[in-house]
Write a protein that holds these residues in place. Structure first.
Motif, PDB file in Angstrom:
ATOM      1  N   UNK A  50      28.682  27.684  45.958  1.00 60.11           N
ATOM      2  CA  UNK A  50      27.799  26.728  45.279  1.00 60.11           C
ATOM      3  C   UNK A  50      27.656  25.479  46.140  1.00 60.11           C
ATOM      4  N   UNK A  51      26.414  25.111  46.474  1.00 59.80           N
ATOM      5  CA  UNK A  51      26.162  23.902  47.259  1.00 59.80           C
ATOM      6  C   UNK A  51      26.287  22.689  46.350  1.00 59.80           C
ATOM      7  N   UNK A  52      27.121  21.744  46.763  1.00 58.39           N
ATOM      8  CA  UNK A  52      27.368  20.540  45.974  1.00 58.39           C
ATOM      9  C   UNK A  52      26.182  19.582  45.981  1.00 58.39           C
ATOM     10  N   UNK A  53      25.282  19.730  46.940  1.00 58.21           N
ATOM     11  CA  UNK A  53      24.154  18.804  47.053  1.00 58.21           C
ATOM     12  C   UNK A  53      22.917  19.311  46.313  1.00 58.21           C
ATOM     13  N   UNK A  54      22.515  20.562  46.599  1.00 59.66           N
ATOM     14  CA  UNK A  54      21.270  21.073  46.016  1.00 59.66           C
ATOM     15  C   UNK A  54      21.491  22.033  44.850  1.00 59.66           C
ATOM     16  N   UNK A  55      22.723  22.516  44.669  1.00 63.32           N
ATOM     17  CA  UNK A  55      23.032  23.411  43.554  1.00 63.32           C
ATOM     18  C   UNK A  55      22.692  24.873  43.786  1.00 63.32           C
ATOM     19  N   UNK A  56      22.152  25.192  44.959  1.00 68.26           N
ATOM     20  CA  UNK A  56      21.840  26.594  45.235  1.00 68.26           C
ATOM     21  C   UNK A  56      23.128  27.409  45.293  1.00 68.26           C
ATOM     22  N   UNK A  57      22.998  28.676  44.963  1.00 72.13           N
ATOM     23  CA  UNK A  57      24.165  29.554  44.987  1.00 72.13           C
ATOM     24  C   UNK A  57      23.914  30.738  45.908  1.00 72.13           C
ATOM     25  N   UNK A  58      25.004  31.276  46.396  1.00 71.22           N
ATOM     26  CA  UNK A  58      24.954  32.487  47.212  1.00 71.22           C
ATOM     27  C   UNK A  58      26.013  33.423  46.664  1.00 71.22           C
ATOM     28  N   UNK A  59      25.668  34.674  46.556  1.00 66.93           N
ATOM     29  CA  UNK A  59      26.574  35.674  46.002  1.00 66.93           C
ATOM     30  C   UNK A  59      27.682  36.028  46.983  1.00 66.93           C
ATOM     31  N   UNK A  60      28.904  36.125  46.465  1.00 68.89           N
ATOM     32  CA  UNK A  60      30.052  36.617  47.224  1.00 68.89           C
ATOM     33  C   UNK A  60      30.345  38.004  46.678  1.00 68.89           C
ATOM     34  N   UNK A  61      30.290  38.987  47.516  1.00 65.61           N
ATOM     35  CA  UNK A  61      30.486  40.371  47.073  1.00 65.61           C
ATOM     36  C   UNK A  61      31.957  40.733  46.887  1.00 65.61           C
ATOM     37  N   UNK A  62      32.853  39.979  47.513  1.00 69.14           N
ATOM     38  CA  UNK A  62      34.281  40.281  47.457  1.00 69.14           C
ATOM     39  C   UNK A  62      34.895  39.588  46.247  1.00 69.14           C
ATOM     40  N   UNK A  63      35.758  40.279  45.534  1.00 71.38           N
ATOM     41  CA  UNK A  63      36.457  39.687  44.394  1.00 71.38           C
ATOM     42  C   UNK A  63      37.934  39.522  44.755  1.00 71.38           C
ATOM     43  N   UNK A  64      38.419  38.285  44.753  1.00 73.64           N
ATOM     44  CA  UNK A  64      39.823  38.059  45.107  1.00 73.64           C
ATOM     45  C   UNK A  64      40.808  38.580  44.059  1.00 73.64           C
ATOM     46  N   UNK A  65      40.326  38.918  42.891  1.00 72.06           N
ATOM     47  CA  UNK A  65      41.219  39.406  41.833  1.00 72.06           C
ATOM     48  C   UNK A  65      41.853  40.743  42.192  1.00 72.06           C
ATOM     49  N   UNK A  66      41.210  41.507  43.041  1.00 70.85           N
ATOM     50  CA  UNK A  66      41.782  42.794  43.437  1.00 70.85           C
ATOM     51  C   UNK A  66      43.147  42.578  44.089  1.00 70.85           C
ATOM     52  N   UNK A  67      43.262  41.559  44.929  1.00 72.86           N
ATOM     53  CA  UNK A  67      44.533  41.264  45.586  1.00 72.86           C
ATOM     54  C   UNK A  67      45.479  40.502  44.664  1.00 72.86           C
ATOM     55  N   UNK A  68      44.941  39.609  43.852  1.00 73.35           N
ATOM     56  CA  UNK A  68      45.776  38.790  42.975  1.00 73.35           C
ATOM     57  C   UNK A  68      46.461  39.608  41.885  1.00 73.35           C
ATOM     58  N   UNK A  69      45.855  40.697  41.481  1.00 71.22           N
ATOM     59  CA  UNK A  69      46.445  41.503  40.408  1.00 71.22           C
ATOM     60  C   UNK A  69      47.778  42.125  40.830  1.00 71.22           C
ATOM     61  N   UNK A  70      47.999  42.213  42.122  1.00 67.27           N
ATOM     62  CA  UNK A  70      49.267  42.762  42.617  1.00 67.27           C
ATOM     63  C   UNK A  70      50.427  41.790  42.422  1.00 67.27           C
ATOM     64  N   UNK A  71      50.121  40.495  42.247  1.00 63.81           N
ATOM     65  CA  UNK A  71      51.173  39.486  42.083  1.00 63.81           C
ATOM     66  C   UNK A  71      52.005  39.718  40.828  1.00 63.81           C
ATOM     67  N   UNK A  72      51.349  40.076  39.751  1.00 60.60           N
ATOM     68  CA  UNK A  72      52.055  40.347  38.498  1.00 60.60           C
ATOM     69  C   UNK A  72      51.351  41.490  37.785  1.00 60.60           C
ATOM     70  N   UNK A  73      51.721  42.720  38.105  1.00 59.98           N
ATOM     71  CA  UNK A  73      51.043  43.877  37.517  1.00 59.98           C
ATOM     72  C   UNK A  73      51.185  43.972  36.000  1.00 59.98           C
ATOM     73  N   UNK A  74      52.132  43.237  35.413  1.00 59.10           N
ATOM     74  CA  UNK A  74      52.316  43.273  33.965  1.00 59.10           C
ATOM     75  C   UNK A  74      51.433  42.268  33.236  1.00 59.10           C
ATOM     76  N   UNK A  75      50.763  41.388  33.986  1.00 58.93           N
ATOM     77  CA  UNK A  75      49.883  40.391  33.380  1.00 58.93           C
ATOM     78  C   UNK A  75      48.518  41.018  33.153  1.00 58.93           C
ATOM     79  N   UNK A  76      48.034  40.965  31.909  1.00 54.05           N
ATOM     80  CA  UNK A  76      46.742  41.542  31.561  1.00 54.05           C
ATOM     81  C   UNK A  76      45.647  40.483  31.722  1.00 54.05           C
ATOM     82  N   UNK A  77      44.811  40.628  32.711  1.00 53.68           N
ATOM     83  CA  UNK A  77      43.708  39.695  32.957  1.00 53.68           C
ATOM     84  C   UNK A  77      42.549  40.092  32.051  1.00 53.68           C
TER      85      UNK A  77
END
Length: 154
Positions: free
Chosen positions: A93-120
């Motif tokens: 997200x651009x802080x000046x004009x507000x335009x957005x660009x899509x990020x295809x990668x989801x960091x949650x795939x890696x973060x879910x390994x931190x605590x596999x018992x936590x239900x997101x």
């Protein structure tokens, strides 16, 4: 989501089609990024000189509740954009004009390994910064200020 799809959703859910609603949706269609209530009020000031924040927020809340718009917060202010009805993704997200660009990668795939018992049950991932054209504009503004300061010292 776009304006035409949003109007179909409003009609299907039994909400009235008003000029103000259509004009607000039209702003989102043309902007292609996040807008605040203040941005909307400024853009519609000529067409609706007395439009209040209350009216704008009521419509923005309705659009959010109907999944027409999605909401995030930036510097303590709620900002909105059309709901992304595509696949799961996140945004730059651009802080000046507000335009957005899509990020295809989801960091949650890696973060879910931190605590596999936590239900997101949900998450939001946004990166804030400046798009290429806004970086250029900011550099040019900075250079003008430096030149003006140099002239002032002389």
């Amino acid at each position: 989501m776009n304006k035409d799809e949003a109007l179909i959703v409003l009609k299907a859910k039994g909400y009235k089609h008003t000029d103000k609603r259509e004009d607000i949706l039209d702003l989102f269609d043309k902007k292609g990024g996040y807008l605040s209530a203040k941005d909307i009020q400024f853009a519609l000031r000529e067409a609706y000189p007395g439009i209040s924040f209350d009216t704008i927020y009521r419509n923005l809340s309705l659009f959010r509740d109907l999944s027409i718009l999605e909401e995030t917060e930036l510097d303590g202010e709620k900002i909105f954009q059309f709901h992304c009805s595509e696949h799961h993704h996140h945004h730059l997200i651009c802080l000046r004009c507000g335009r957005t660009k899509t990020i295809e990668v989801c960091p949650m795939q890696d973060l879910s390994r931190l605590d596999p018992e936590f239900l997101v049950t949900g998450h939001k991932f946004e990166i804030y910064g400046y798009c290429k054209s806004c970086q250029k504009a900011l550099r040019e503004a900075d250079e003008s200020i430096n030149e003006a300061d140099a002239l002032h010292i002389l």
